[in-house]
Design a protein around this motif. Structure first.
Motif, PDB file in Angstrom:
ATOM      1  N   PHE A   1      29.432  44.722  37.551  1.00  0.00           N
ATOM      2  CA  PHE A   1      30.092  44.241  38.752  1.00  0.00           C
ATOM      3  C   PHE A   1      31.541  43.950  38.393  1.00  0.00           C
ATOM      4  O   PHE A   1      31.813  43.224  37.446  1.00  0.00           O
ATOM      5  N   ILE A   2      32.462  44.577  39.132  1.00  0.00           N
ATOM      6  CA  ILE A   2      33.884  44.363  38.892  1.00  0.00           C
ATOM      7  C   ILE A   2      34.572  44.153  40.235  1.00  0.00           C
ATOM      8  O   ILE A   2      34.567  45.054  41.085  1.00  0.00           O
ATOM      9  N   ASP A   3      35.134  42.968  40.416  1.00  0.00           N
ATOM     10  CA  ASP A   3      35.980  42.692  41.566  1.00  0.00           C
ATOM     11  C   ASP A   3      35.350  43.137  42.889  1.00  0.00           C
ATOM     12  O   ASP A   3      35.913  43.950  43.613  1.00  0.00           O
ATOM     13  N   GLU A   4      34.160  42.630  43.157  1.00  0.00           N
ATOM     14  CA  GLU A   4      33.440  42.849  44.416  1.00  0.00           C
ATOM     15  C   GLU A   4      32.780  44.215  44.558  1.00  0.00           C
ATOM     16  O   GLU A   4      32.337  44.589  45.637  1.00  0.00           O
ATOM     17  N   ARG A   5      32.690  45.005  43.472  1.00  0.00           N
ATOM     18  CA  ARG A   5      32.028  46.310  43.525  1.00  0.00           C
ATOM     19  C   ARG A   5      31.081  46.472  42.352  1.00  0.00           C
ATOM     20  O   ARG A   5      31.328  45.970  41.270  1.00  0.00           O
ATOM     21  N   GLU A   6      29.993  47.198  42.596  1.00  0.00           N
ATOM     22  CA  GLU A   6      29.068  47.537  41.523  1.00  0.00           C
ATOM     23  C   GLU A   6      29.322  48.970  41.082  1.00  0.00           C
ATOM     24  O   GLU A   6      29.609  49.837  41.899  1.00  0.00           O
TER      25      GLU A   6
ATOM     26  N   HIS B   1      32.298  36.044  35.731  1.00  0.00           N
ATOM     27  CA  HIS B   1      33.427  35.299  35.180  1.00  0.00           C
ATOM     28  C   HIS B   1      34.690  36.148  35.202  1.00  0.00           C
ATOM     29  O   HIS B   1      34.640  37.343  35.483  1.00  0.00           O
ATOM     30  N   ALA B   2      35.810  35.531  34.893  1.00  0.00           N
ATOM     31  CA  ALA B   2      37.099  36.212  34.737  1.00  0.00           C
ATOM     32  C   ALA B   2      37.853  35.497  33.627  1.00  0.00           C
ATOM     33  O   ALA B   2      37.562  34.347  33.308  1.00  0.00           O
TER      34      ALA B   2
ATOM     35  N   SER C   1      42.869  41.068  33.187  1.00  0.00           N
ATOM     36  CA  SER C   1      42.783  39.612  33.318  1.00  0.00           C
ATOM     37  C   SER C   1      42.674  39.241  34.794  1.00  0.00           C
ATOM     38  O   SER C   1      43.093  40.001  35.669  1.00  0.00           O
ATOM     39  N   ASP C   2      42.064  38.105  35.063  1.00  0.00           N
ATOM     40  CA  ASP C   2      41.871  37.581  36.419  1.00  0.00           C
ATOM     41  C   ASP C   2      40.995  38.456  37.305  1.00  0.00           C
ATOM     42  O   ASP C   2      41.003  38.286  38.525  1.00  0.00           O
ATOM     43  N   VAL C   3      40.256  39.380  36.733  1.00  0.00           N
ATOM     44  CA  VAL C   3      39.342  40.221  37.507  1.00  0.00           C
ATOM     45  C   VAL C   3      37.916  39.745  37.227  1.00  0.00           C
ATOM     46  O   VAL C   3      37.475  39.724  36.082  1.00  0.00           O
ATOM     47  N   VAL C   4      37.217  39.378  38.278  1.00  0.00           N
ATOM     48  CA  VAL C   4      35.842  38.886  38.155  1.00  0.00           C
ATOM     49  C   VAL C   4      34.943  40.060  37.751  1.00  0.00           C
ATOM     50  O   VAL C   4      35.035  41.153  38.310  1.00  0.00           O
ATOM     51  N   HIS C   5      34.074  39.801  36.763  1.00  0.00           N
ATOM     52  CA  HIS C   5      33.186  40.864  36.285  1.00  0.00           C
ATOM     53  C   HIS C   5      31.895  40.280  35.703  1.00  0.00           C
ATOM     54  O   HIS C   5      31.835  39.109  35.352  1.00  0.00           O
TER      55      HIS C   5
ATOM     56  N   SER D   1      46.276  49.727  36.615  1.00  0.00           N
ATOM     57  CA  SER D   1      46.526  49.192  37.952  1.00  0.00           C
ATOM     58  C   SER D   1      45.248  48.566  38.491  1.00  0.00           C
ATOM     59  O   SER D   1      44.143  49.076  38.249  1.00  0.00           O
ATOM     60  N   ASP D   2      45.377  47.472  39.231  1.00  0.00           N
ATOM     61  CA  ASP D   2      44.194  46.825  39.806  1.00  0.00           C
ATOM     62  C   ASP D   2      43.504  47.715  40.841  1.00  0.00           C
ATOM     63  O   ASP D   2      42.360  47.466  41.202  1.00  0.00           O
TER      64      ASP D   2
END
Length: 168
Positions: free
Chosen positions: A58-63, A39-40, A76-80, A111-112
């Motif tokens: 898992f954060i933004d396409e990485r484990e 979710h995000a 915010s807006d970062v899938v995790h 920073s993202d």
């Protein structure tokens, strides 16, 4: 998992440039089978403090591997998602709204492109005590509890602004 929220009617009476505490959750080792889904949050930054054990997130396409003492920042807006199903992990997670850091997009505490996991090292007990205190004050709901919790969050946030928390 046990999650607590500030009342929706609460409005902070402090510097409006500080973020507002929205919720805190506590996950204990015995909660490891609690479902966590990818979710995000569109307007919430989460701070996850791992208080026991180790596992994968898992954060933004990485484990990433996290362990006791790690502080994880979910902008915010970062899938995790947390993958603690087979691991014995305890944690606290604080949700903040209104995060606006100079030079960063709204809803970003870091920073993202920055590594979202920070080692708290010698500050672990201090930070853990702040998270625990927020949880207990909110759970007990005694006089002025919302204001007290918000002040603790401003304290945590001031650690960040002074680079004492996130740049350990």
């Amino acid at each position: 998992m046990h999650q607590l929220f500030l009342p929706k009617s609460f409005t902070q009476k402090f510097n409006e440039n500080n973020p507002c505490f929205i919720y805190i959750s506590q996950v204990n080792i015995e909660d490891r089978n609690h479902p966590r889904t990818l979710h995000a949050h569109s307007d919430i930054v989460e701070l996850l403090l791992v208080t026991e054990g180790k596992g994968e997130i898992f954060i933004d396409e990485r484990e990433y591997l996290v362990e006791k003492g790690d502080l994880v920042v979910y902008n915010s807006d970062v899938v995790h998602e947390e993958f603690f199903k087979n691991e014995a992990v305890s944690s606290y997670c604080i949700g903040l709204k209104g995060v606006q850091e100079k030079g960063l997009r709204p809803g970003a505490l870091i920073s993202d492109q920055e590594m979202p996991i920070f080692k708290t090292r010698e500050n672990f007990n201090i930070i853990k005590n702040i998270f625990e205190t927020c949880f207990l004050v909110l759970e007990q709901r005694q006089l002025n509890y919302a204001t007290i919790v918000q002040q603790f969050i401003i304290l945590v946030y001031s650690f960040h602004n002074a680079t004492m928390l996130l740049k350990l």
